[in-house]
Design a protein around this motif. Structure first.
Motif, short mmCIF file in Angstrom:
data_model
loop_
_atom_site.label_atom_id
_atom_site.label_comp_id
_atom_site.label_asym_id
_atom_site.label_seq_id
_atom_site.Cartn_x
_atom_site.Cartn_y
_atom_site.Cartn_z
N ARG A 336 0.63 -0.68 -0.11
CA ARG A 336 0.63 -0.18 -0.23
C ARG A 336 1.11 1.24 -0.04
O ARG A 336 0.22 1.98 -0.81
N TYR A 362 7.43 3.09 24.12
CA TYR A 362 8.45 2.24 24.23
C TYR A 362 9.32 2.66 25.50
O TYR A 362 9.97 1.47 25.99
N VAL A 365 9.82 -0.70 28.07
CA VAL A 365 9.53 -2.01 27.95
C VAL A 365 10.97 -1.55 27.46
O VAL A 365 11.98 -3.14 27.91
N SER A 396 8.08 3.09 15.41
CA SER A 396 7.99 1.34 15.98
C SER A 396 8.69 0.24 15.45
O SER A 396 9.54 -0.39 16.30
N ASP A 400 11.09 -1.38 17.48
CA ASP A 400 11.27 -2.63 17.61
C ASP A 400 12.64 -3.45 17.71
O ASP A 400 13.37 -4.02 18.83
N GLY B 82 -8.61 -3.77 4.78
CA GLY B 82 -7.73 -3.14 5.92
C GLY B 82 -7.40 -1.39 5.96
O GLY B 82 -6.75 -0.97 7.19
N ASP B 83 -6.79 -0.73 5.34
CA ASP B 83 -6.76 0.43 5.07
C ASP B 83 -7.16 1.48 5.92
O ASP B 83 -8.24 1.81 6.05
N VAL B 84 -6.45 2.26 5.95
CA VAL B 84 -7.00 3.43 7.27
C VAL B 84 -7.91 4.17 6.25
O VAL B 84 -8.92 4.37 7.21
N ASP B 85 -7.97 4.81 5.07
CA ASP B 85 -8.59 4.60 4.72
C ASP B 85 -9.90 5.07 4.57
O ASP B 85 -11.36 4.92 4.65
N PRO B 102 -9.08 -11.72 9.29
CA PRO B 102 -9.75 -12.04 10.37
C PRO B 102 -8.72 -11.42 11.27
O PRO B 102 -7.66 -10.71 11.63
N LEU B 177 -3.93 0.25 22.34
CA LEU B 177 -3.39 1.06 21.04
C LEU B 177 -4.44 2.01 21.09
O LEU B 177 -2.92 3.03 20.38
N TRP B 181 -3.37 5.71 22.43
CA TRP B 181 -2.08 5.80 22.31
C TRP B 181 -1.93 6.36 20.52
O TRP B 181 -1.09 6.79 20.60
N ASP B 182 -3.44 6.41 20.06
CA ASP B 182 -3.74 6.38 18.56
C ASP B 182 -2.96 5.50 17.67
O ASP B 182 -2.53 6.08 16.82
N TYR B 183 -2.86 4.18 17.87
CA TYR B 183 -1.10 3.46 16.83
C TYR B 183 -2.45 2.68 16.90
O TYR B 183 -2.97 2.22 17.10
N HIS B 184 -2.73 1.93 15.59
CA HIS B 184 -3.10 1.49 14.48
C HIS B 184 -2.46 0.84 13.93
O HIS B 184 -3.58 -0.06 12.91
N PHE B 185 -1.37 0.43 14.55
CA PHE B 185 -0.74 -0.80 13.30
C PHE B 185 0.15 -2.15 15.22
O PHE B 185 -0.56 -1.92 15.80
N PRO B 187 2.14 -3.66 17.07
CA PRO B 187 3.74 -3.63 17.15
C PRO B 187 4.18 -4.65 17.70
O PRO B 187 3.80 -5.72 17.44
N GLN B 188 5.02 -5.11 17.42
CA GLN B 188 6.21 -6.72 17.72
C GLN B 188 6.08 -6.82 18.76
O GLN B 188 6.48 -7.84 19.06
N THR B 189 7.09 -5.70 19.77
CA THR B 189 6.85 -5.64 20.72
C THR B 189 5.81 -5.22 21.99
O THR B 189 4.42 -5.36 21.43
N VAL B 191 4.45 -4.17 24.07
CA VAL B 191 5.01 -2.44 24.59
C VAL B 191 3.45 -2.90 25.86
O VAL B 191 3.59 -2.09 27.00
#
Lengths: 492, 226
Positions: A336, A362, A365, A396, A400, B82-85, B102, B177, B181-185, B187-189, B191
């Motif tokens: 995208r 973070y 963490v 992020s 990470d 799944g797009d933000v738009d 899913p 999140l 935090w307004d975080y839309h993805f 994170p790998q960790t 947090v």
């Protein structure tokens, strides 16, 4: 050239247009040619006609005078006198009380006109019989002048004169039809006749030649275009069928067509490249997704075969599935961002806020992991046009990574201004990235050999690079006591 | 809780409906957009779960029409887009939340319950949140437990506030999140886990009983122990 090609060219619009253009030129030049020729003709013939007219008038006058001395029928006597006085010979000749051919013949003989070398005389009866002539064999007359009627004729003289170089005389003759139908032709020798006729011949030849050239050149030009368009169409069709190695034939002459074909072929080279790159990437992706999918299969298989199903086993499967999903989502996100469509939702935002927020997210963490974490931003707003969500994700991902690879020491996230750009810098005290690998790490799924066993999908830096690209930002990697990631981007 | 599930994929519909029923909700389902609109306008529901891509009438148009008729029922969009738009599109059309396929069922359940709670409480303006002996003063931005003042960072406060507003309901990591935090993805960790852990240190450590609980495979919940 096959007949098929011939008809194809003749039907093509290029041919028609070329012919129209050539035809227009031909028309203009032809008109000029004709005009020049006609003007020259008239310029030469005009004065000559006048001269002949004068001379023949004189001769006619002499004829009339001669007749005056003969036995002229009473009814004509007055008319003749009148005509001579008033110089209206021709009218008289056509009038009801008139002269006959015999009258004129007689007069001409007496005047010994026939013996004059420069005079051409012929008297024909109404029926066409030659009554009198010093012309000998004559050619068909070519009418030169409508009124009075003048003709050209070529004639073999009845008597050859010593002065004549040629056997043929060219005469400019004036025609007068007498009242009884007799045709009197008399005139003078005209020397420039040949030149004039040649001029006319050149004109006609020029016009025909011009027309021929127009047709042939149009055909040749159209032929070339039709062939090129045919090549284009065929190549396009082959490309449409998936043969990306199809190219257009070049003539190699360096002209415009050749240059255009070269440019198109170069473009096709790039298309072929892209297509093979895309298939390469798809192969890579497929390959890298097979492993987790295979693991998933294995776990499900285990589950099936195990009589005791524990929650742990099921959770392991779910974890694997989630991992896979995360990888897919990351790939989608990269696609995208790469497509550029996110540019449409660019807005102005404060980068300092974004950096602070991510830093805050973070901080705990890093603390948990026993690493010192610092985050510094300028005290005032740093206004940027872009997508704040994407920047949050980019930072992020970088954090990470820092967390993953820094075993001990510190991590520092900095935002600072520099001229008309801003710089985000992330420093850690980890192992860094060898210079030789600097390019590779941004590739999809790439993991440094020593980190292959680490968890993760290898797409983090790929996404960061894509986000930087989208915003026109540059990303640099440096090794300085650890990894330094520096992103430089224009600010407002 | 009465839920109307508008989804054309049979499998997903069965799976979600069953899950919701197990959680105690009464669930109606429909697979066609046009029919669903009629049903939504005539019947009374607490939450609508709407797939964006539907035969007959697409989800977006359905919700727009519903809002146009004055219905304020909260709507959760489900979609493979799944797009933000798209998310913004959905919210602008009158949706209240957006979940990508899913999804884990626990995520859907948590969000549906949150929507229901929010909708029910929207009339009242709350100035204080209370769970057992933990109280949060929303005006003074102060947290107290057993009458002792607890120092919280602004973000920690926001986190606790969100948990307490949904007291008794599971709140997923993704929800936190997004909302805090307004975080839309993703994170790998982990947090969120770390932030919750810190919050626990301040809120639960040294107090009894523990109020912040981890729900395996789902998220967190603030409530007195059962």
């Amino acid at each position: 050239m096959s007949s098929g090609h011939l008809s194809e060219v003749l039907r093509s619009s290029t041919f028609r247009r070329a012919l129209a253009a050539a035809g227009l030129v031909w028309l203009v030049c032809g008109t000029a040619l004709v005009a020049v020729e006609r003007l020259a003709f008239r310029a030469v013939v005009g004065p000559l006609v006048e001269r002949v007219e004068e001379e023949t008038d004189e001769t006619l006058f002499e004829i009339a005078e001669e007749l005056m001395f003969e036995e002229v029928p009473e009814h004509l006597h007055d008319a003749l006198e009148e005509a001579i006085e008033e110089d209206r010979w021709e009218e008289l000749a056509k009038s009801p009380d008139r002269l006959t051919g015999d009258d004129v013949a007689m007069a001409l003989e007496d005047l010994e006109v026939l013996e004059d070398e420069y005079v051409c005389v012929e008297l024909r009866s109404d029926a066409g019989e030659v009554l009198l002539s010093n012309l000998g064999e004559t050619s068909a007359p070519i009418r030169l002048h409508p009124d009075p009627v003048f003709h050209f004729q070529t004639a073999t003289p009845a008597r050859l004169a010593e002065d004549w170089d040629e056997a043929a005389r060219r005469c400019l003759v004036r025609e007068v039809r007498l009242a009884d139908g007799t045709l009197l032709r008399f005139g003078t020798v005209f020397e420039a006749h040949g030149a004039l006729l040649r001029m006319t011949w050149i004109r006609n030849a020029g016009l025909l030649l011009g027309l021929g050239l127009a047709l042939v050149s149009s055909y040749l030009r159209a032929g070339r275009t039709v062939r090129l368009l045919g090549d284009l169409a065929r190549t396009g069709q082959r490309l449409g069928e998936g043969a990306f190695d199809a190219r257009i034939r070049r003539s190699g002459d360096g002209g415009d067509f050749d240059r255009a074909v070269t440019a198109i072929n170069t473009m096709l080279d790039r298309v072929e490249d892209s297509m093979s790159t895309v298939s390469q990437i798809t192969d890579n992706i497929a390959h890298d997704l097979r492993t987790p999918l295979t693991r998933l299969q294995g776990q499900l298989d285990l589950l099936k075969r195990h009589s005791q199903r524990s929650d742990e086993m099921i959770e392991a499967v779910q974890d694997e599935a989630n991992q896979l999903l995360a990888t897919f989502n990351a790939l989608m996100q990269i696609a995208r961002v790469r497509s550029g469509s996110r540019r449409l939702s660019f807005r102005t935002f404060d980068m300092a806020r974004v950096v602070t927020d991510v830093g805050e997210l973070y901080a705990p963490v890093f603390a948990e992991a026993g690493l010192a974490f610092e985050c510094a931003v300028p005290p005032s707003e740093v206004r940027v046009i872009g997508d704040s969500d994407l920047w949050m994700q980019a930072l992020s991902n970088l954090l990470d990574n820092a967390l993953k690879y820094t075993v001990e020491g510190r991590v520092r996230l900095d935002l600072r201004r520099a001229a008309d750009a801003f710089v985000v810098e992330l420093r850690d005290t980890g192992p860094g990235i060898p210079e030789t690998e600097a390019e590779n790490v941004f590739q999809r799924f790439y993991r440094l050999p020593q980190h292959r066993r680490q968890r993760g999908h290898g797409l983090g830096l790929t996404l960061v690079a894509a986000i930087c690209d989208l915003h026109g930002a540059k990303i640099e990697l440096e090794n300085d006591g650890g990894l330094v990631v520096r992103i430089r981007t224009p600010s407002l | 809780m009465r839920v109307f599930l508008i989804e054309d994929d049979d499998e997903v519909s069965k799976y979600v409906a069953n899950g919701l029923r197990e959680a105690g909700a009464v669930v109606d389902t429909c697979a066609d957009g046009k029919d669903a609109l009629v049903q939504a306008m005539t019947e009374d529901y607490d939450v609508l779960v709407v797939d964006r891509l539907l035969p007959g009438l697409d989800g977006l148009a359905l919700v727009k029409a519903l809002r146009g008729s004055g219905a304020t029922t909260p709507v959760l969009f489900l979609t493979a887009l799944g797009d933000v738009d798209r998310r913004v599109e959905g919210l602008e059309a009158g949706g209240d939340d957006y979940l990508c396929k899913p999804f884990a069922f626990s995520e859907l359940l948590a969000r549906v319950q949150a929507l229901h709670r929010r909708h029910r409480n929207q009339e009242t303006v709350v100035t204080e949140l209370k769970v057992a002996d933990l109280s949060l003063d929303l005006l003074g931005r102060e947290a107290r437990r057993a009458d002792l003042r607890i120092e919280l960072q602004p973000r920690e406060f926001q986190l606790l506030e969100y948990l307490m507003r949904h007291a008794g309901q599971v709140v997923t990591r993704t929800m936190l999140l997004e909302k805090v935090w307004d975080y839309h993805f993703d994170p790998q960790t982990n947090v969120i886990d770390v932030h919750i852990s810190r919050l626990r240190q301040k809120i639960d450590k040294g107090f009894d009983p523990p109020l912040i609980h981890t729900v395996r495979g789902a998220g967190y919940v603030v409530r007195p122990p059962l």
